[in-house]
Design a protein around this motif. Structure first.
Motif, short mmCIF file in Angstrom:
data_model
loop_
_atom_site.label_atom_id
_atom_site.label_comp_id
_atom_site.label_asym_id
_atom_site.label_seq_id
_atom_site.Cartn_x
_atom_site.Cartn_y
_atom_site.Cartn_z
N UNK A 135 0.92 -1.35 0.01
CA UNK A 135 0.02 0.12 0.11
C UNK A 135 0.90 1.09 -0.06
N UNK A 136 2.43 1.17 -0.22
CA UNK A 136 2.89 2.21 -0.09
C UNK A 136 4.58 2.02 -0.68
N UNK A 137 5.12 3.18 -1.26
CA UNK A 137 6.25 2.78 -1.78
C UNK A 137 6.50 2.56 -3.20
N UNK A 138 7.74 2.33 -3.78
CA UNK A 138 7.66 1.89 -5.10
C UNK A 138 6.95 0.86 -5.62
N UNK A 139 6.83 -0.13 -4.87
CA UNK A 139 5.98 -1.34 -4.96
C UNK A 139 4.49 -1.49 -4.86
N UNK A 140 3.98 0.14 -4.72
CA UNK A 140 2.54 0.10 -4.08
C UNK A 140 1.55 -0.42 -5.34
N UNK A 141 0.65 -1.25 -4.70
CA UNK A 141 -0.31 -1.80 -5.79
C UNK A 141 -0.03 -3.20 -6.35
N UNK A 142 1.25 -3.60 -5.91
CA UNK A 142 1.38 -5.07 -6.34
C UNK A 142 0.95 -5.94 -5.14
N UNK A 143 0.40 -7.29 -5.56
CA UNK A 143 0.06 -8.35 -4.69
C UNK A 143 0.92 -9.35 -4.76
N UNK A 144 0.97 -10.19 -3.73
CA UNK A 144 1.60 -11.27 -3.49
C UNK A 144 1.35 -12.07 -2.21
N UNK A 145 2.08 -12.95 -1.82
CA UNK A 145 1.79 -13.93 -0.84
C UNK A 145 3.13 -13.85 0.01
N UNK A 146 2.83 -14.15 1.49
CA UNK A 146 3.95 -14.22 2.10
C UNK A 146 4.44 -15.54 2.49
N UNK A 147 5.68 -15.81 2.19
CA UNK A 147 6.17 -17.30 1.83
C UNK A 147 7.64 -17.32 2.81
N UNK A 148 7.81 -18.44 3.36
CA UNK A 148 9.02 -18.58 3.93
C UNK A 148 10.17 -18.99 3.20
N UNK A 149 11.09 -18.30 3.41
CA UNK A 149 12.38 -18.61 2.54
C UNK A 149 13.73 -18.59 3.55
N UNK A 155 7.77 -11.42 0.93
CA UNK A 155 6.75 -11.26 0.01
C UNK A 155 7.17 -11.86 -1.68
N UNK A 156 6.21 -12.63 -2.06
CA UNK A 156 6.64 -13.12 -3.15
C UNK A 156 5.25 -12.71 -4.19
N UNK A 157 5.89 -12.51 -5.41
CA UNK A 157 4.97 -11.85 -6.47
C UNK A 157 5.03 -12.75 -7.68
N UNK A 158 3.98 -13.44 -8.11
CA UNK A 158 3.87 -14.27 -9.24
C UNK A 158 3.63 -13.46 -10.51
N UNK A 159 4.53 -13.84 -11.66
CA UNK A 159 4.18 -13.09 -12.81
C UNK A 159 3.53 -14.47 -13.51
N UNK A 160 2.28 -14.37 -14.02
CA UNK A 160 1.61 -15.65 -14.18
C UNK A 160 2.39 -16.33 -15.29
N UNK A 161 2.56 -17.59 -15.02
CA UNK A 161 3.22 -18.47 -16.15
C UNK A 161 4.55 -18.44 -16.37
N UNK A 162 5.21 -17.48 -15.84
CA UNK A 162 6.69 -17.01 -16.23
C UNK A 162 7.68 -17.52 -15.09
N UNK A 163 7.42 -16.44 -13.80
CA UNK A 163 8.32 -16.84 -12.62
C UNK A 163 7.69 -16.11 -11.35
N UNK A 164 8.33 -16.44 -10.33
CA UNK A 164 8.03 -15.68 -9.27
C UNK A 164 9.10 -14.93 -8.89
N UNK A 165 8.67 -13.73 -8.00
CA UNK A 165 9.95 -12.81 -7.73
C UNK A 165 9.81 -12.46 -6.27
N UNK A 166 11.00 -12.60 -5.53
CA UNK A 166 10.95 -12.06 -4.21
C UNK A 166 11.19 -10.59 -4.15
#
Length: 179
Positions: A135-149, A155-166
């Motif tokens: 909800x703020x900063x340069x990544x405002x508006x992006x959605x992802x899921x909380x994942x343990x690494x 926070x991991x964001x999925x680019x559908x069918x291509x990759x996931x980015x941390x």
């Protein structure tokens, strides 16, 4: 007599896969409206460094759908003149997959010189696989899921069918739980 206007094709982003990513970048850059090939410098022992792909064998090209298909076909027919590559397709109908401009913006942000990772330290409200919105900063508006690494929450964001980015560090106050 009425003349029909030729419908102008939309310029879009497409993900491509190739075994020769650096050569593909070199050859496709002048043929596309834009090209994104996320890379990083890796320091080797002895003060040497080399450039490596962040997402190996994957590039993103911005062009029209017909031009992308034409380039893909040319690479298969004349590999000595062009680099063979395959455009990512949807599995259901084999239609080429369009990558959203917001996903490209996210990749550009993530592949900038800052290589820190998003770790959520202070809030315990976030659970594994919980959906969040920034909800703020340069990544405002992006959605992802909380994942343990490696025992830390990211926070991991999925680019559908291509990759996931941390994502790089995002303060927990800038995350909103999505119900």
């Amino acid at each position: 007599m009425e003349t029909q206007k030729k419908k102008e094709e939309k310029i879009e982003w497409f993900a491509i896969k190739t075994h020769q990513d650096f050569r593909a970048e070199e050859q496709l850059t002048p043929l596309c409206d834009d090209l994104l090939f996320p890379k990083e410098e890796v320091k080797l022992p002895g003060k040497k460094s080399r450039t490596r792909a962040i997402i190996p064998r994957v590039l993103f090209i911005k062009t029209t759908r017909s031009r992308a298909l034409q380039l893909e076909q040319a690479g298969r027919k004349q590999p000595e003149l062009s680099v063979p590559f395959w455009i990512y397709r949807y599995p259901k109908d084999n239609e080429i997959q369009v990558i959203s401009p917001s996903s490209i913006t996210l990749l550009r942000l993530l592949t900038a010189s800052d290589t820190t990772r998003c770790e959520i330290f202070t809030k315990t409200d976030f659970k594994e696989n919980q959906r969040v919105r920034i909800i703020g900063g340069p990544f405002q508006g992006y959605e992802g899921s909380v994942t343990r690494v490696k025992k830390d929450r990211h926070v991991i964001v999925k680019i559908e069918g291509v990759c996931m980015v941390m994502l790089p560090f995002i303060h927990p106050d800038l995350l909103q739980i999505i119900d």
